[in-house]
Design a protein around this motif. Structure first.
Motif, PDB file in Angstrom:
ATOM      1  N   SER A 128       0.752  -1.260   0.023  1.00 49.96           N
ATOM      2  CA  SER A 128      -0.064   0.141   0.013  1.00 49.96           C
ATOM      3  C   SER A 128       0.804   1.306  -0.093  1.00 49.96           C
ATOM      4  CB  SER A 128      -0.778  -0.034   1.172  1.00 49.96           C
ATOM      5  OG  SER A 128      -0.316   0.172   2.504  1.00 49.96           O
ATOM      6  N   ILE A 129       2.115   1.121   0.057  1.00 53.09           N
ATOM      7  CA  ILE A 129       3.090   2.335   0.206  1.00 53.09           C
ATOM      8  C   ILE A 129       3.357   2.573  -1.143  1.00 53.09           C
ATOM      9  CG2 ILE A 129       5.242   3.105   1.004  1.00 53.09           C
ATOM     10  CD1 ILE A 129       5.019   1.090   3.590  1.00 53.09           C
ATOM     11  N   GLU A 130       3.418   3.846  -1.585  1.00 51.58           N
ATOM     12  CA  GLU A 130       3.686   4.193  -3.178  1.00 51.58           C
ATOM     13  C   GLU A 130       5.000   4.063  -3.278  1.00 51.58           C
ATOM     14  OE1 GLU A 130       2.164   8.024  -4.003  1.00 51.58           O
ATOM     15  OE2 GLU A 130       0.081   7.639  -3.304  1.00 51.58           O
ATOM     16  N   ASN A 131       5.498   3.931  -4.693  1.00 53.20           N
ATOM     17  CA  ASN A 131       6.840   4.073  -5.075  1.00 53.20           C
ATOM     18  C   ASN A 131       7.827   2.995  -4.323  1.00 53.20           C
ATOM     19  OD1 ASN A 131       6.472   6.148  -6.997  1.00 53.20           O
ATOM     20  ND2 ASN A 131       6.628   7.616  -4.938  1.00 53.20           N
ATOM     21  N   LEU A 132       7.058   1.668  -4.134  1.00 53.00           N
ATOM     22  CA  LEU A 132       8.089   0.630  -3.492  1.00 53.00           C
ATOM     23  C   LEU A 132       7.777  -0.485  -4.508  1.00 53.00           C
ATOM     24  CD1 LEU A 132       7.402   0.067   0.183  1.00 53.00           C
ATOM     25  CD2 LEU A 132       9.383   1.077  -1.109  1.00 53.00           C
ATOM     26  N   GLU A 133       8.777  -1.080  -5.028  1.00 54.77           N
ATOM     27  CA  GLU A 133       8.939  -2.299  -5.887  1.00 54.77           C
ATOM     28  C   GLU A 133       9.254  -3.442  -4.999  1.00 54.77           C
ATOM     29  OE1 GLU A 133      11.496  -3.880  -9.437  1.00 54.77           O
ATOM     30  OE2 GLU A 133      11.310  -1.958  -9.407  1.00 54.77           O
ATOM     31  N   ILE A 134       8.360  -4.424  -4.834  1.00 47.82           N
ATOM     32  CA  ILE A 134       8.682  -5.657  -3.655  1.00 47.82           C
ATOM     33  C   ILE A 134       9.029  -6.946  -4.461  1.00 47.82           C
ATOM     34  CG2 ILE A 134       7.926  -6.586  -1.840  1.00 47.82           C
ATOM     35  CD1 ILE A 134       6.061  -4.201  -1.139  1.00 47.82           C
ATOM     36  N   THR A 135      10.067  -7.448  -4.295  1.00 44.80           N
ATOM     37  CA  THR A 135      10.336  -8.765  -4.897  1.00 44.80           C
ATOM     38  C   THR A 135      10.491  -9.750  -3.874  1.00 44.80           C
ATOM     39  OG1 THR A 135      11.464  -7.628  -6.721  1.00 44.80           O
ATOM     40  CG2 THR A 135      11.792  -9.993  -6.391  1.00 44.80           C
ATOM     41  N   THR A 136       9.702 -11.049  -3.912  1.00 44.97           N
ATOM     42  CA  THR A 136       9.725 -11.839  -2.781  1.00 44.97           C
ATOM     43  C   THR A 136      10.478 -13.163  -3.143  1.00 44.97           C
ATOM     44  OG1 THR A 136       7.603 -12.820  -3.600  1.00 44.97           O
ATOM     45  CG2 THR A 136       7.641 -11.069  -1.819  1.00 44.97           C
ATOM     46  N   PHE A 137      11.193 -13.480  -2.074  1.00 48.64           N
ATOM     47  CA  PHE A 137      12.018 -14.821  -2.264  1.00 48.64           C
ATOM     48  C   PHE A 137      11.698 -15.728  -1.039  1.00 48.64           C
ATOM     49  CE2 PHE A 137      14.465 -11.260  -4.169  1.00 48.64           C
ATOM     50  CZ  PHE A 137      14.976 -12.005  -5.292  1.00 48.64           C
ATOM     51  N   SER A 138      11.818 -17.085  -1.482  1.00 47.77           N
ATOM     52  CA  SER A 138      11.773 -18.020  -0.218  1.00 47.77           C
ATOM     53  C   SER A 138      12.956 -18.688   0.110  1.00 47.77           C
ATOM     54  CB  SER A 138      10.513 -18.933  -0.573  1.00 47.77           C
ATOM     55  OG  SER A 138      10.815 -19.619  -1.850  1.00 47.77           O
ATOM     56  N   LYS A 139      14.009 -18.549  -0.773  1.00 47.79           N
ATOM     57  CA  LYS A 139      15.290 -19.182  -0.629  1.00 47.79           C
ATOM     58  C   LYS A 139      16.354 -18.169  -0.940  1.00 47.79           C
ATOM     59  CE  LYS A 139      14.079 -23.666  -2.277  1.00 47.79           C
ATOM     60  NZ  LYS A 139      13.862 -24.567  -3.390  1.00 47.79           N
ATOM     61  N   GLY A 140      17.432 -18.272   0.199  1.00 46.20           N
ATOM     62  CA  GLY A 140      18.711 -17.256   0.215  1.00 46.20           C
ATOM     63  C   GLY A 140      19.269 -17.307  -1.023  1.00 46.20           C
ATOM     64  N   LYS A 141      19.698 -18.558  -1.747  1.00 47.66           N
ATOM     65  CA  LYS A 141      20.218 -18.677  -3.167  1.00 47.66           C
ATOM     66  C   LYS A 141      19.472 -17.986  -4.435  1.00 47.66           C
ATOM     67  CE  LYS A 141      21.913 -21.916  -6.421  1.00 47.66           C
ATOM     68  NZ  LYS A 141      21.991 -20.675  -7.551  1.00 47.66           N
ATOM     69  N   ASP A 142      18.214 -17.624  -4.233  1.00 46.09           N
ATOM     70  CA  ASP A 142      17.591 -16.951  -5.264  1.00 46.09           C
ATOM     71  C   ASP A 142      17.765 -15.568  -4.964  1.00 46.09           C
ATOM     72  OD1 ASP A 142      16.626 -19.574  -6.292  1.00 46.09           O
ATOM     73  OD2 ASP A 142      14.806 -19.187  -5.273  1.00 46.09           O
ATOM     74  N   LEU A 143      17.704 -15.188  -3.663  1.00 51.26           N
ATOM     75  CA  LEU A 143      18.009 -13.634  -3.545  1.00 51.26           C
ATOM     76  C   LEU A 143      19.421 -13.642  -3.780  1.00 51.26           C
ATOM     77  CD1 LEU A 143      16.837 -11.571  -0.475  1.00 51.26           C
ATOM     78  CD2 LEU A 143      18.965 -11.493  -1.224  1.00 51.26           C
ATOM     79  N   ILE A 144      20.317 -14.124  -3.542  1.00 46.77           N
ATOM     80  CA  ILE A 144      21.836 -13.722  -3.721  1.00 46.77           C
ATOM     81  C   ILE A 144      21.779 -13.839  -5.133  1.00 46.77           C
ATOM     82  CG2 ILE A 144      24.261 -14.746  -3.551  1.00 46.77           C
ATOM     83  CD1 ILE A 144      23.423 -16.119  -0.881  1.00 46.77           C
ATOM     84  N   ASP A 145      21.330 -14.719  -6.048  1.00 51.13           N
ATOM     85  CA  ASP A 145      21.423 -14.405  -7.391  1.00 51.13           C
ATOM     86  C   ASP A 145      20.715 -13.264  -8.406  1.00 51.13           C
ATOM     87  OD1 ASP A 145      22.741 -17.211  -7.613  1.00 51.13           O
ATOM     88  OD2 ASP A 145      20.909 -18.256  -8.027  1.00 51.13           O
TER      89      ASP A 145
END
Length: 83
Positions: A27-44
């Protein structure tokens, strides 16, 4: 003049908690949120240069503490929030 969008990475292996956090932040303007469930995916995906990473300390594939260390070594200017 439009504000620059802030990029947030959210890592949470619990689908319900991840969805609730994303809904709350969505609900906050100007935020782009990307979700991950595994650390490796975030690191990549660190090359996408998030402004903020919301880190779950209890992840299935990597310790949240280790993930924080990796993120800090990649870019010490990335802010982190621990959940």
């Amino acid at each position: 003049m439009t504000k620059k969008s802030r990029k947030i990475f959210l890592i949470e292996d619990n689908r319900t908690e991840g969805m609730l956090l994303k809904l709350s932040l969505g609900s906050i303007e100007n935020l782009e949120i990307t979700t991950f469930s595994k650390g490796k995916d975030l690191i990549d995906n660190l090359n996408q240069d998030p402004d903020i990473v919301i880190v779950d300390l209890m992840l299935p594939d990597i310790s949240g503490y280790e993930l924080i260390k990796i993120i800090t070594e990649y870019d010490p200017n990335i802010r982190m929030v621990v959940v």
